[in-house]
Design an enzyme around this catalytic site. Structure first.
Site, mmCIF file in Angstrom:
data_model
loop_
_atom_site.group_PDB
_atom_site.id
_atom_site.type_symbol
_atom_site.label_atom_id
_atom_site.label_comp_id
_atom_site.label_asym_id
_atom_site.label_seq_id
_atom_site.Cartn_x
_atom_site.Cartn_y
_atom_site.Cartn_z
ATOM 1 N N ASN A 65 0.795 -1.165 0.042
ATOM 2 C CA ASN A 65 -0.090 0.014 -0.045
ATOM 3 C C ASN A 65 0.797 1.093 0.161
ATOM 4 O O ASN A 65 1.075 1.798 -0.900
ATOM 5 C CB ASN A 65 -0.939 0.073 1.241
ATOM 6 C CG ASN A 65 -2.019 1.118 1.069
ATOM 7 O OD1 ASN A 65 -1.994 1.976 0.345
ATOM 8 N ND2 ASN A 65 -3.107 0.814 1.777
ATOM 9 N N ASP A 66 1.354 1.691 1.093
ATOM 10 C CA ASP A 66 2.064 3.058 1.073
ATOM 11 C C ASP A 66 3.451 3.038 0.094
ATOM 12 O O ASP A 66 3.442 4.158 -0.493
ATOM 13 C CB ASP A 66 2.878 2.990 2.553
ATOM 14 C CG ASP A 66 1.864 3.021 3.661
ATOM 15 O OD1 ASP A 66 0.717 3.448 3.486
ATOM 16 O OD2 ASP A 66 2.417 2.925 4.853
ATOM 17 N N VAL A 67 3.930 1.920 0.285
ATOM 18 C CA VAL A 67 5.212 1.955 -0.931
ATOM 19 C C VAL A 67 4.726 2.109 -2.438
ATOM 20 O O VAL A 67 5.620 2.120 -3.236
ATOM 21 C CB VAL A 67 6.045 0.484 -0.940
ATOM 22 C CG1 VAL A 67 6.696 0.499 0.731
ATOM 23 C CG2 VAL A 67 5.236 -0.675 -1.257
#
Ligand code: NDP
Length: 470
Positions: free
Chosen positions: A395-397
């Site tokens: 997600n974040d990456v």
């Protein structure tokens, strides 16, 4: 020097060489296991040599032996059990606990040494006092800071930055008291003042880590790891054991380098991280919101068609792959795609998952060939040529919001997944990742969401691909 001492020194040289070589072998996944085994061999040799010194000196009492062996068995047993049973996703907490015991043990060595010396009429020499002081200071900070870090990662303390009125003042006051008490101690050796130093350092450790949150935690763990190594090296100076000095220096240096690499991977300065305030979310409140825009949801059959008729597929693994233990399932899907002549590679973000190298370890477990694992800088230029980027529990990456100012992950280098021709995301819901912010990738018109647990979804997907004619 007696023959016995010569042999001991030679064993220490051999042990230190094993540590250095072992660390070198850990440079690549292919030789990492051997590196680990070599370092373990070095440590066994160092412990054996130390025991030989104790036996040779013959000064230890029967009670001393019982205490030492009981401590060794209890500590060794607990360490072995923890290392063998820990879930890969809980590894950062375990590393943090190891940091705490390493730093705490190093501090205890110095405290014992100081109290012993202080009990003698002559008092400690200045050089000993400085290394002893540094050992106590760094060891105590590492001990309390690592306990807090482990508590945060385990969810026992809020993962978000914890601040309260005056917390910054308490932190600075603790640093000032520790520094002033240390100076006083150098001039006038006194055990009560040593206790002041210890108490101030413990408070400093707690108030240093509490305001740090979310995605900054891995960097802090790595920094505390560097502290542990430095404290251990100081303990080596205190008791005159240079195998300990070398081992501590190696941990200190490698921890320091890793800290820098991780901070760079998130485009953060260390000072910025220590001030706190980044990665404030834990996937809770923000999780339900979802980014604005339309989300396209697909089923296994549609996703299978996209994959089966692609020429190039880039798989982007993240924390969800680890949580679902879907490494074997993804390797199987990749195998099926490769059999169809599709070029498959894996995009590895340096902080994907919950510890550095998490994805490498996970995929190695499923025997994914190392050359298929591509680092961020290598794979990013390849995304525009990829027909499908298959994002699994990452997600974040992958969040393009990192490219804009004003978001919790601004400036963090990301995998350029949105540059692929089409994107399939496997995750269970629209929930946010570790940094607690919505992902703009999910409302990209090129993106299809395949909702489900990573392992189940991948199994369905593989079955669906197999039914399609090549
Ligand atoms: P994220 O934490 O950003 O996102 C993981 C996603 O996986 C979630 O959005 C979740 O969505 C999904 N997920 C969870 N369980 C499953 C499951 N069983 N099946 C399918 N999906 C699942 O992961 P990334 O790897 O992208 O990013 C790592 C983050 O962690 C970064 O912010 C990094 O800074 C931070 N971090 C990294 C560390 C490291 O050293 N690597 C250590 C500590 C933190 P849903 O709930 O909808 O399924």
């Amino acid at each position: 020097m007696s023959t016995f001492n010569w042999i001991i020194q030679l064993v220490y040289v051999a042990a230190a060489s094993c540590f250095v070589l072992g660390l070198h072998l850990m440079n690549t996944p292919a030789t990492a296991r051997r590196g680990n085994q070599l370092s373990t061999g070095g440590m066994v040799a160092a412990i054996a040599a130390t025991l030989a010194i104790i036996i040779h000196a013959g000064t230890i009492s029967a009670t001393g032996w019982i205490v030492m062996l009981a401590g060794g068995l209890l500590g060794g047993g607990a360490g072995l059990y923890a290392a063998r049973t820990v879930q890969m996703t809980a590894m950062p907490q375990l590393v943090s606990i190891f940091n705490a015991v390493g730093g705490g043990a190093a501090a205890l060595v110095a405290i014992h040494d100081y109290i012993n010396l202080a009990g003698r009429a002559a008092g400690p020499a200045e050089s000993i006092t400085i290394t002893t002081l540094l050992d106590v200071l760094i060891g105590a900070v590492t001990f309390s800071g690592s306990i807090i870090a482990a508590g945060k990662l385990q969810g026992l303390i809020s993962a978000a930055p914890v601040t309260f009125p005056g917390s910054r003042v308490i932190n600075m006051a603790a640093a000032a008291i520790a520094a002033a008490a240390s100076v006083y101690l150098i001039v006038t050796p006194s055990v009560p003042m040593l206790l002041v130093v210890i108490a101030a350092a413990l408070v400093f450790g707690v108030t240093m880590v509490l305001p740090i949150g979310g995605a900054d935690m891995p960097v802090v763990i790595s920094l505390l790891n560097a502290f542990t190594g430095t404290a251990v090296a100081m303990a080596g100076f205190v008791i005159g054991n240079w195998a300990l000095i070398i081992a501590g220096a190696l941990v200190g240096a490698s921890g320091g380098i890793l800290t820098k690499l991780m901070a760079d991977a998130m485009n953060r300065s260390l000072g910025n991280i220590m001030i706190g305030g980044f990665g404030t979310g834990d996937g809770g409140a923000a999780a339900a919101l979802g980014p604005g825009g339309d989300v396209r949801s697909i089923a296994a059959d549609d996703a299978a068609i996209q994959l089966a008729y692609a020429q190039k597929v880039i798989i982007v693994p993240g924390y969800g792959l680890a949580a679902a233990q879907a490494q074997h399932a993804v390797a199987e899907l990749a195998g099926v795609l490769e059999e169809r002549g599709i070029e498959v590679s894996y995009a590895i973000h340096p902080v994907a998952g919950r510890m550095p190298g998490h994805m490498n370890v996970l995929l190695a477990e499923a025997n994914v060939p190392y050359p298929l694992l591509k680092e961020m800088d290598e794979i990013n230029p390849e995304f525009p040529r990829a027909d499908v980027a298959l994002v699994i529990g990452a997600n974040d990456v992958t969040n393009p919001a990192a490219r804009r100012a004003g978001t919790a992950i601004s400036g963090m280098p990301i995998l350029d997944v949105d540059h692929a021709k089409s994107i399939i995301v496997i995750k269970r819901s629209m929930a946010s990742g570790y940094a607690g912010i919505d992902n703009e990738l999910y409302v990209n018109p090129k993106t299809s969401m395949f909702f489900g647990d990573a392992k189940t979804a991948l199994t369905e997907l593989t079955a669906a691909v197999k039914t399609l004619v090549a």
